[in-house]
Design a protein around this motif. Structure first.
Motif, PDB file in Angstrom:
ATOM      1  N   TRP A 141      23.660 -32.265 -24.785  1.00 50.72           N
ATOM      2  CA  TRP A 141      23.478 -31.226 -23.757  1.00 50.72           C
ATOM      3  C   TRP A 141      22.346 -31.594 -22.801  1.00 50.72           C
ATOM      4  N   SER A 142      21.243 -32.069 -23.340  1.00 51.97           N
ATOM      5  CA  SER A 142      20.091 -32.351 -22.464  1.00 51.97           C
ATOM      6  C   SER A 142      20.372 -33.532 -21.537  1.00 51.97           C
ATOM      7  N   PRO A 146      19.856 -32.626 -17.312  1.00 47.88           N
ATOM      8  CA  PRO A 146      18.431 -32.991 -17.312  1.00 47.88           C
ATOM      9  C   PRO A 146      17.586 -32.104 -16.408  1.00 47.88           C
ATOM     10  N   SER A 147      18.231 -31.400 -15.470  1.00 46.58           N
ATOM     11  CA  SER A 147      17.418 -30.654 -14.520  1.00 46.58           C
ATOM     12  C   SER A 147      17.204 -29.198 -14.920  1.00 46.58           C
ATOM     13  N   VAL A 148      17.753 -28.770 -16.066  1.00 43.30           N
ATOM     14  CA  VAL A 148      17.485 -27.392 -16.476  1.00 43.30           C
ATOM     15  C   VAL A 148      16.042 -27.316 -16.966  1.00 43.30           C
ATOM     16  N   ARG A 149      15.283 -26.454 -16.313  1.00 37.11           N
ATOM     17  CA  ARG A 149      13.858 -26.362 -16.610  1.00 37.11           C
ATOM     18  C   ARG A 149      13.616 -25.932 -18.052  1.00 37.11           C
ATOM     19  N   ASP A 150      12.748 -26.642 -18.750  1.00 38.46           N
ATOM     20  CA  ASP A 150      12.397 -26.374 -20.142  1.00 38.46           C
ATOM     21  C   ASP A 150      13.549 -26.564 -21.116  1.00 38.46           C
ATOM     22  N   GLY A 151      14.584 -27.304 -20.702  1.00 38.22           N
ATOM     23  CA  GLY A 151      15.633 -27.698 -21.649  1.00 38.22           C
ATOM     24  C   GLY A 151      16.428 -26.530 -22.187  1.00 38.22           C
ATOM     25  N   GLY A 153      15.860 -24.729 -24.874  1.00 35.74           N
ATOM     26  CA  GLY A 153      14.994 -23.598 -25.185  1.00 35.74           C
ATOM     27  C   GLY A 153      14.493 -23.567 -26.610  1.00 35.74           C
ATOM     28  N   GLU A 177      22.951 -19.093 -23.127  1.00 30.44           N
ATOM     29  CA  GLU A 177      23.206 -20.253 -22.280  1.00 30.44           C
ATOM     30  C   GLU A 177      24.711 -20.361 -22.059  1.00 30.44           C
ATOM     31  N   HIS A 185      25.738 -26.982 -17.613  1.00 30.49           N
ATOM     32  CA  HIS A 185      25.053 -25.695 -17.495  1.00 30.49           C
ATOM     33  C   HIS A 185      25.594 -24.915 -16.303  1.00 30.49           C
ATOM     34  N   ALA A 188      22.121 -18.954 -17.269  1.00 31.96           N
ATOM     35  CA  ALA A 188      21.484 -18.399 -18.465  1.00 31.96           C
ATOM     36  C   ALA A 188      21.327 -16.901 -18.229  1.00 31.96           C
TER      37      ALA A 188
ATOM     38  N   GLU B 212       8.481 -32.595 -17.948  1.00 32.85           N
ATOM     39  CA  GLU B 212       9.412 -32.743 -19.044  1.00 32.85           C
ATOM     40  C   GLU B 212      10.775 -33.084 -18.487  1.00 32.85           C
ATOM     41  N   PHE B 213      11.478 -33.967 -19.163  1.00 28.34           N
ATOM     42  CA  PHE B 213      12.767 -34.450 -18.667  1.00 28.34           C
ATOM     43  C   PHE B 213      12.601 -34.824 -17.194  1.00 28.34           C
ATOM     44  N   ASN B 215      11.844 -32.706 -14.865  1.00 29.15           N
ATOM     45  CA  ASN B 215      11.241 -31.543 -14.219  1.00 29.15           C
ATOM     46  C   ASN B 215       9.741 -31.568 -14.165  1.00 29.15           C
ATOM     47  N   ARG B 259      11.282 -22.096 -22.842  1.00 27.24           N
ATOM     48  CA  ARG B 259      12.239 -21.756 -21.793  1.00 27.24           C
ATOM     49  C   ARG B 259      12.418 -20.245 -21.729  1.00 27.24           C
TER      50      ARG B 259
END
Lengths: 442, 659
Positions: A141-142, A146-151, A153, A177, A185, A188, B212-213, B215, B259
């Protein structure tokens, strides 16, 4: 840096990016070499991504995009998708299929696997096991998002897949999610203290401990909670039979773990889906029902676990008949995890005893027709090397049993695969605190 | 008054001897503002029979340190766990042995938290601290309490003793909405006394950034506010010293950064603390015999609240905890001849604990108590030719009981200290120590996971090192000091709490085994030219701490969590006439947040650079100091504890006026 933050927030609130296409599904002729999608949008620039390699963007204008098909592609595999993005945010999707292609019988392609991660470390992971490649990718998923902030969760608690939806409940991030089946994604949706999810068409139902317990109804296309229905305290598992939804109220916060005996009894809320309101509450005579609602092959009976209060009230498990609305059997042993295969219920439970300070296994197979209980196929000794066994899932195509081990609870752990005779056939490296699985039938 | 121990006679090395935290007359006086500051005493290196680092008043004052944790970070081998902000918990861990193996002593008496074994160093301001000293193993003094011998390493925080009658007011303000007024009065007559009151308020808000990643995240830390009032009083009369302490605080607990869709379910947890203690000590020298008596009584109250009406996402928690600690100690040392001495000590302690906690996430039993009896015997021999040998044997008897469940521990643990001084400038030393820590109330009686049959956590430490110092002829007033140590230690039966298959099921088990080896190097340089003087201290630690719990685990031999392979610090100090400037640099290398040394668990190295500029003024009968602190000058984004981002660049201003 403060200036950038201010600009970013300003941009987000001023424009609500929208994009509408003239078609959602494009059926391709065998002879087609290109096609055009017209669109309207309120943002200055969009990015168009064909997520399959055999489609390439030919020309892009502010109102239309023309795409080319690669000639040498096999027609059989012409199933793809075009995505419209603005600043990495997905605005619209167009599905591309082969004209007149008859959908095949669903096949089990693999499974989605959710690892809870460690509380506070924000390291829940959603992986995918691909049967054709016999390989598992934990950062699946990650790597797609890659651009979803804070992964993904903090603390994954449930995963479900149905239709084109793949959903993950992220408890401590207080969100649902929403992804498409390929893990991309979409959105959310914020739901405080969310627990478990069921999908019905384009609607998801999510239990929540918040506000004394409720079920949230999420419209997946609108990406928001459209209604809520009050339940009992600390709702966990849920199931839908016909037009009725059943929610198990665990009363976990209302269990007296000091041994004082002030335990609130667990119950099932019976909810009419049309009016989305509770019509009845059935008391269960058990406490701390930390459990999903596992439906037996008869389609009307639930298997439910009770973790007890870790003092005088011991763990147990029960059967609840939804037509009679009553408990029909109390097994007298815990059943934290269970799955159905070949008409039988495979019960897997290891509970820690505070009197002997040992893990006690009560793994068995229950036959609902004869009512008999037989030995679990995997030998008990197998679990001695486990840190903390958790979860059981059975492959309906061949009876393979998957059991996860949380190991030391902080490090990436294992998912074990046994064949139906109980012989270990694989030991799969998964994430931290493995716990939830959804089969990928396509 | 240096008590007549073998150590003080024998192990004196040039500039300064080992620091005696309870010595009755301290050399420094923070109330005296000198026209020219003296940097020579800033350097943290001193020579002793065991590895030790000390920081005196000058250094503490020169560093931009708000609390003891900020100052102690610069010591080699020290890992501070810091949850960020002025209100965030700050605990000390020495050479990766674990927080509970480090004793923290305030004015000579050990601070005990029987519930979880942790001492929050963030609660001790640095305004009136005379010295902070870290001893590995134990002090090589013959006259000390048995509790002084009962940790793997000990931190001594010592308050300034009044040397004149004066009144001082100070005010500190700056980042995080900090308002920190303080009042300090001293009296010197037949008795000496001081009263100290300090109020700290901060909204705890700070910008932080995360990478991170793909971001970069920039956000503001919230719910990190604190309000704390600390009042202290001291009285010194003849051979007696008394001390009273009152701490009252309310704070928010910001929680980890995870998150979220919005901030509406971010932590709104609150915590209230109240600590009050009184302690007294008496020392007397009668010929070859020296006597010591100490006593202390502490009451702690803590309330922790999660309110679902303020944050719908949380479990309702309204937990109250009460702790009491009653302590007495008597010790004697006897040194009939120069080359031989002995010491005896007897300590008794009772810890009480009550809790209203209903949920296992933070629960222990309703009532628990612990009785501790410690007895220690020491022998020191200095046969001449530069040799010194000291051995101690500590008996610990501990009984924890709650609701009819008793857990008893009896252990004899030895320590041996050897020192050899072949030349005036050089000392070689080594020690071996065995020590254990008993399970805390939480470990034993955690309603869900605690188990009374836990073994104590056992540690063995071996250390060898050298101190060397010399004058530097090419520098005016130049001196150099070097100190180096290598060490090896082992921890058995590490007590670990692990969450179980539901969030309600935890278990506390004897799980771990850890092997640690390391090396430390400290260098100090100083120089003085007319009105100016300079000093620089650098320390570097290499450590390899590995988990050897389960040979079959795929993570066997991984580096334990939060143990960097390399860490170090540089503190430079310059003073010229009424100005002084300190620059400090702190580095923590790559480490992992878990024993699974995966890429995902790797934590980025970080360093911070702090500057502090001070000017000492005198206006008639008034004098004082103006200080400007620039912290994290290069605005490095870093985390000490995973998902707890630390503040970026921030400034503090302080003004003090003394009459």
């Amino acid at each position: 840096m403060a200036l950038f933050a201010a600009m970013a927030s300003c941009r987000k609130s001023d424009i609500d990016p929208e994009l509408v296409t003239d078609q959602q599904i494009i059926e391709l002729d065998e002879t087609a070499t290109e096609f055009t999608i017209n669109y309207k949008t309120n943002v200055s620039s969009v990015t168009v991504i064909p997520i399959v390699e055999w489609i390439k963007v030919n020309s892009l204008t502010p109102t239309s995009v023309t795409l080319l098909l690669q000639a040498n592609e096999s027609l059989e595999d012409r199933k793809g998708e075009i995505q419209f993005l603005y600043e990495k945010e997905l605005l619209a999707r167009v599905v591309v299929t082969q004209k007149g292609k008859v959908p095949a019988e669903p096949e089990l392609k693999g499974f989605y696997f959710l690892n809870e991660g460690q509380w506070g470390k924000n390291n829940a992971t959603l992986g995918y096991y691909d049967f054709s490649a016999s390989s598992y990718k934990d950062e699946w998923w990650s790597s797609i998002n890659p651009s979803v902030r804070d992964g993904l969760g903090d603390v994954g608690n449930d995963v479900a897949v149905s239709g084109d939806w793949l959903l993950a409940v992220i408890n401590s991030s207080n969100l649902l999610e929403i992804c498409n089946r390929d893990g991309v994604h979409i959105a959310a949706v914020e739901i405080p203290n969310c627990r478990m999810v069921k999908i019905e068409g384009d609607i998801a139902y999510v239990t929540s401990y918040a506000d004394e317990g409720y079920v949230a109804k999420v419209d997946l296309n609108e990406r928001k909670v459209v209604a809520t229905c009050k339940t009992g305290h600390e709702p966990e598992g849920l199931a839908i039979i016909g037009k009725t939804m059943y929610v198990l109220n665990s009363c976990g916060y209302h269990t007296d773990f000091t041994g004082g005996g002030n335990n609130e009894e667990a119950s099932i809320s019976i909810i009419d889906l049309e009016s989305f309101s509770e019509v009845e509450k059935s008391m269960l005579g058990i406490y701390n029902a930390y459990s999903p609602l596992t439906v037996l092959p008869d389609g009307k009976t639930f298997f439910i676990n009770s973790s007890g209060d870790y003092n005088a009230v011991k763990p147990t498990s029960i059967l609840f008949d939804t037509t009679e609305k009553k408990v029909t059997r109390n097994f007298g042993f815990g059943g934290a995890f269970a799955d159905v295969f070949d008409g039988k219920l495979y019960i897997f439970d290891t509970s820690f005893s505070y009197t002997t300070f040992e893990w006690e296994n009560s793994n068995c197979v229950y036959d609902p027709v004869s009512g008999s209980i037989s030995d679990f196929p995997v030998d008990e000794e197998e679990f001695e090397s486990y840190g903390a066994p958790t979860g059981i899932w059975i492959d309906q195509t061949n009876g393979d049993i998957y059991i996860a081990d949380k190991g030391n609870y902080t490090s990436p752990a294992f998912l074990y695969r046994y064949d139906k005779t109980g012989t270990q056939v694989a030991k799969i490296n998964v994430g931290v605190c493995p716990g939830h699985l959804a089969w990928d039938w396509r | 008054m240096m008590l007549g121990t073998v150590i003080s006679i024998f192990l004196h090395l040039g500039l300064s001897g080992p620091v005696m935290p309870l010595s009755a007359n301290s050399q420094a006086d923070s109330l005296t503002v000198r026209d020219t500051l003296d940097a020579s005493r800033v350097t943290a290196l001193r020579s002793a029979a065991v590895p030790m680092t000390t920081m005196d008043r000058k250094t503490i004052e020169a560093l931009p340190a708000t609390n003891v944790a900020d100052a102690i970070r610069y010591f080699s081998g020290v890992q501070i766990k810091d949850y960020g902000g002025l209100g965030g918990l700050k605990t000390v861990n020495v050479r990766s042995l674990g927080t509970q193996h480090t004793g923290v002593f305030y004015n000579g008496v050990k601070i005990v938290n029987a519930q979880n074994g942790q001492v929050d160093l963030g609660r001790f301001g640095t305004d009136n601290i005379e010295s902070i000293t870290l001893y590995h193993a134990q002090k090589a003094d013959l006259l000390q309490t048995a509790s002084d011998l009962a940790s793997a390493a000990s931190v001594y925080i010592k308050e300034v003793e009044p040397e004149k009658t004066a009144l001082r007011a100070s005010y500190k303000t700056g980042a995080f909405g900090t308002k920190n007024p303080g009042l300090y009065a001293t009296y010197k007559g037949k008795v000496r006394a001081s009263v100290d009151a300090s109020f700290l308020q901060s909204d705890g808000r700070y910008k932080f950034s995360f990478h991170e990643f793909a971001n970069d995240t920039v956000a503001t830390r919230t719910n990190g506010d604190i309000k704390a009032l600390r009042t202290e009083a001291s009285l010194y009369w003849r051979d007696f010293a008394f001390h009273g302490y009152l701490y009252n605080s309310e704070r928010g607990l910001p929680g980890p950064v995870v998150r979220r869709v919005s901030e509406q379910y971010a932590s709104k947890d609150r915590q209230w603390d109240r600590t009050v203690f009184v302690q007294g000590s008496w020392t007397k020298r009668l010929g070859a015999t020296s006597l010591l008596a100490k006593g202390k009584y502490t009451r702690d109250y803590c309330a922790y609240v999660q309110d679902p009406s303020k944050n719908a996402a949380v479990m309702p928690v309204d937990n109250r905890y009460w702790q009491s600690d009653a302590y007495v100690s008597a010790a004697a040392s006897w040194q009939p001849v120069d080359w031989l001495g002995a010491g005896l000590a007897l300590d008794g302690r009772r810890n009480g604990f009550s809790s209203t906690a209903k949920y296992p996430a933070a629960a222990a039993v309703e009532h628990a108590n612990r009785l501790t009896g410690l007895a220690a015997a020491q022998l020191a021999v200095s046969p001449g030719w530069g040799w010194h040998l000291q051995a101690s044997l500590l008996y610990s008897g501990i009984k924890n009981s709650a609701a009819g469940q008793a857990a008893r521990y009896h252990k004899l643990t030895p320590a041996v200290i050897v020192s050899y001084k072949p030349a005036k400038q050089l000392r070689l030393r080594a020690f071996y120590k065995e020590i254990f820590r008993a399970p805390t109330f939480n470990d034993l009686y955690y309603t869900i996971g605690g188990r009374v049959n836990l073994n104590p956590e056992y540690t063995k430490i071996l250390d060898a090192g050298a101190d060397w110092e010399s004058d530097l002829k090419f520098l005016p007033g130049g001196k150099i000091k070097l100190s180096a140590d290598v060490y090896k230690s082992k921890v058995w039966d590490k007590i670990v709490a692990v969450p179980g298959i539901s969030q309600f099921r935890w278990s506390v088990i004897n799980y771990g085994k850890v092997d640690i080896k390391g090396a430390e190097l400290n260098i100090g340089l100083e120089s003085a030219i007319q009105d100016a003087n300079f000093s620089i201290t650098a320390s570097w630690t290499w450590e390899d701490a590995r988990d050897h719990t389960d040979k079959n685990s795929q993570w066997w031999d991984g580096h334990i969590a939060y143990s960097p392979e390399h860490s170090g610090s540089i503190v430079a100090f310059a003073a010229w006439k009424r100005f002084s400037l300190s620059a400090s640099w702190l580095y923590t290398g790559k480490r992992y947040r878990d024993v699974a040394n995966t890429r995902d668990n790797a934590m980025e190295p970080w360093y911070t650079t702090d500057l502090s500029l001070a000017y000492n003024y005198a206006l008639g009968r008034l004098s004082g100091r103006i200080t400007i602190d620039a912290n994290n000058l290069l605005d490095q984004a870093y985390e000490v504890v995973t998902r707890y981002p630390m503040p970026g660049r921030h400034f503090m201003f302080k003004l003090s006026v003394e009459y």
